[in-house]
Design a protein around this motif. Structure first.
Motif, PDB file in Angstrom:
ATOM      1  N   CYS A  60      18.015-114.255 -20.561  1.00  0.00           N
ATOM      2  CA  CYS A  60      19.282-114.413 -19.839  1.00  0.00           C
ATOM      3  C   CYS A  60      19.336-113.550 -18.590  1.00  0.00           C
ATOM      4  O   CYS A  60      18.544-113.734 -17.689  1.00  0.00           O
ATOM      5  N   ASP A  61      20.228-112.572 -18.547  1.00  0.00           N
ATOM      6  CA  ASP A  61      20.440-111.831 -17.304  1.00  0.00           C
ATOM      7  C   ASP A  61      19.355-110.803 -17.002  1.00  0.00           C
ATOM      8  O   ASP A  61      18.892-110.689 -15.880  1.00  0.00           O
ATOM      9  N   PRO A  72      22.132-106.420 -11.519  1.00  0.00           N
ATOM     10  CA  PRO A  72      21.282-107.534 -11.089  1.00  0.00           C
ATOM     11  C   PRO A  72      22.011-108.866 -11.217  1.00  0.00           C
ATOM     12  O   PRO A  72      22.882-109.009 -12.051  1.00  0.00           O
ATOM     13  N   GLU A  73      21.646-109.800 -10.395  1.00  0.00           N
ATOM     14  CA  GLU A  73      22.243-111.122 -10.484  1.00  0.00           C
ATOM     15  C   GLU A  73      21.554-111.921 -11.559  1.00  0.00           C
ATOM     16  O   GLU A  73      20.394-111.724 -11.873  1.00  0.00           O
ATOM     17  N   LEU A  74      22.311-112.826 -12.089  1.00  0.00           N
ATOM     18  CA  LEU A  74      21.763-113.727 -13.071  1.00  0.00           C
ATOM     19  C   LEU A  74      20.935-114.760 -12.332  1.00  0.00           C
ATOM     20  O   LEU A  74      21.478-115.516 -11.551  1.00  0.00           O
ATOM     21  N   ALA A  75      19.636-114.758 -12.485  1.00  0.00           N
ATOM     22  CA  ALA A  75      18.825-115.731 -11.786  1.00  0.00           C
ATOM     23  C   ALA A  75      17.390-115.604 -12.193  1.00  0.00           C
ATOM     24  O   ALA A  75      16.907-114.516 -12.487  1.00  0.00           O
ATOM     25  N   SER A  76      16.719-116.755 -12.182  1.00  0.00           N
ATOM     26  CA  SER A  76      15.302-116.681 -12.510  1.00  0.00           C
ATOM     27  C   SER A  76      14.547-115.932 -11.419  1.00  0.00           C
ATOM     28  O   SER A  76      13.545-115.298 -11.669  1.00  0.00           O
ATOM     29  N   LEU A 129      18.162-119.572 -20.815  1.00  0.00           N
ATOM     30  CA  LEU A 129      18.095-120.327 -19.563  1.00  0.00           C
ATOM     31  C   LEU A 129      16.633-120.656 -19.280  1.00  0.00           C
ATOM     32  O   LEU A 129      15.795-119.755 -19.245  1.00  0.00           O
ATOM     33  N   ASP A 170      20.644-107.384 -25.351  1.00  0.00           N
ATOM     34  CA  ASP A 170      19.352-108.020 -25.117  1.00  0.00           C
ATOM     35  C   ASP A 170      18.339-106.945 -24.728  1.00  0.00           C
ATOM     36  O   ASP A 170      18.579-106.182 -23.790  1.00  0.00           O
TER      37      ASP A 170
END
Lengths: 336, 134
Positions: free
Chosen positions: A17-18, A49-53, A89, A307
């Motif tokens: 996830c994040d 941090p931003e949520l993103a791959s 994700l 997590d």
């Protein structure tokens, strides 16, 4: 390759996830446990941090390097690489799985795929005291609310789950209705400690061991709308009591199902996992009920509840002992 | 239309009947108004047997219908910047030809401006819900 290593050293990666996270374990003991938000915090100070791959792409190498450095081991001392296979994700999972696969391939060592929710439960085998089987684990986070029955390391049965919102989400969304910033769950806990349970919200009526928090959220919305109509300062004047009441309603629902689960199964080893385990009200409720019901309760340190990669590592440790490895054509699963 | 909880199946059916060939369904409405509840009923009617839960934390849930098609259920509530949605690879989902059910679409206005969407608005009307389609 597997000629009885003197130590089982595992590098574990979690990216569902994040946060990007990495940990190194030796014989099931955590040598290092690094989370990207923490690393970024150490490097730049307080940047979330931003949520993103793409954020995972950026973090994965520094996070793994730091985990290795803190462990005192180097890549050539590793016996296996573990990664979170799902659920999560897909873009985020892909970063961790591709990295883990490449590294295992390059080092010619086995690859171990781990179920994220199973890892949350097996996090209980990191610190002492460790629960004995069978035990029940209530996993509560922003994305999940489950009661899991564990009969063995890999015998994992979900006996109750939310049919709509997760408990952590119920906290965060209630906080939003009160005008608190996201994520507001921890703020509800903070205000609740100064308040009294003074308002009554309807308890979700949902059969079996399942949970539901969606109706409670609507109930709180109606309640606030009604009260604010009569007194526009209602929320600010009563914030601690409102928070205490909301927290009480959420925890009551969780505890009710947990008690039924324990009574039905006769299992008195009760464990708590997931980020919401930081909630003081929930901790107290479990400890208190534990005394009344003669439960053995297990609440691991918070760093193993949110997590983290150490939980992936401990799960992988047991999988290593059972020789449960991933084939070379493995791929992550958003739904697992 | 106006519906109460017991009439939820009617509301979902009304949406399915009036959605034409739209693939992106945007659900507008305040928190607690019943977006996820309506979507659960919709998915049931569309042949999804999986457990449908809120994707607020996971951002996107993928469900399979009985005939093997995917349906994506988004919740952009906790998105802080539209960049995050670009990084998520939203095109993979939006351009898949599969049905996308989107909660909190206003968080990604910049992206949806360029898409053709079915706009569904939910609001509270006393103890009932009002649903409009545009």
């Amino acid at each position: 390759m597997l000629s009885q290593p003197s130590h089982i050293n595992i590098l574990a990666i979690e990216s569902s996830c994040d946060d990007t996270a990495a940990a190194v374990l030796q014989n099931g003991n955590v040598l290092s446990n690094v989370v990207s938000s923490q690393l970024i915090h150490e490097l730049y100070g307080g940047v979330v941090p931003e949520l993103a791959s793409r954020a995972h792409q950026q973090s994965i190498v520094p996070v793994v390097e730091l985990a290795l450095k803190k462990s005192g081991l180097n890549l050539n001392q590793l016996q296996a690489i573990a990664f979170t296979k799902g659920p999560g994700l897909i873009g985020s999972l892909m970063v961790g799985s591709s990295f883990a696969k490449s590294l295992a391939y390059a080092l010619n060592i086995p690859l171990i795929g781990v179920h994220h929710m199973e890892a949350h439960v097996l996090a209980h085998f990191i610190p002492e005291p460790k629960p004995s089987f069978p035990f029940l684990c209530l996993t509560v986070s922003g994305g999940h609310t489950q009661i899991v029955r564990m009969d063995d390391y890999f015998s994992f049965e979900i006996i109750g789950k939310t049919i709509d919102d997760a408990a952590g989400e119920a906290f965060d969304k209630s906080a939003k209705l009160l005008g608190l910033p996201y994520p507001g769950g921890p703020l509800i806990d903070k205000y609740a400690q100064a308040g009294k349970v003074s308002f009554k919200f309807s308890q979700p009526q949902i059969p079996d061991l399942d949970f539901s928090f969606s109706g409670l959220k609507t109930n709180i919305l109606y309640f606030l709308q009604k009260e604010v109509k009569q007194n526009e300062n209602f929320v600010s004047e009563n914030l601690p009591d409102i928070c205490a009441s909301i927290q009480d309603a959420i925890i009551k629902h969780l505890m009710k199902k947990l008690i039924i689960a324990s009574d039905q199964t006769g299992i008195k080893n009760i464990a708590l996992a997931g980020g919401v385990s930081a909630n003081s009200g929930l901790r107290n409720a479990i400890l208190q009920t534990g005394i009344e019901k003669q439960w053995q309760t297990f609440i691991p340190p918070f760093e193993f509840c949110t997590d983290n990669a150490a939980m992936v590592g401990i799960t992988a440790h047991y999988k290593f002992l059972a020789q449960q490895f991933e084939p070379a054509d493995t791929a992550p699963l958003a739904r697992f | 239309m106006i519906y109460n909880l017991a009439e939820l199946p009617l509301a979902a059916n009304y949406l399915i009947e009036n959605a034409k060939s739209h693939k992106l369904w945007c659900f507008h409405g305040e928190m607690g108004v019943g977006k996820t509840t309506l979507i659960k009923e919709l998915l049931l009617q569309l042949g999804v047997q999986d457990l449908v839960s809120s994707p607020s934390f996971s951002i996107v849930n993928e469900y399979k219908t009985q005939d093997g098609k995917s349906i994506y259920h988004f919740d952009f509530y906790r998105i802080k910047s539209v960049e995050e949605v670009y990084d998520l690879g939203f095109e993979m989902y939006f351009d898949s030809g599969n049905l996308c059910l989107i909660e909190w679409p206003e968080k990604i206005d910049e992206i949806l401006e360029n898409e053709t969407c079915l706009t569904i608005t939910l609001s509270l009307s006393q103890e009932k819900r009002q649903l409009t389609i545009a």
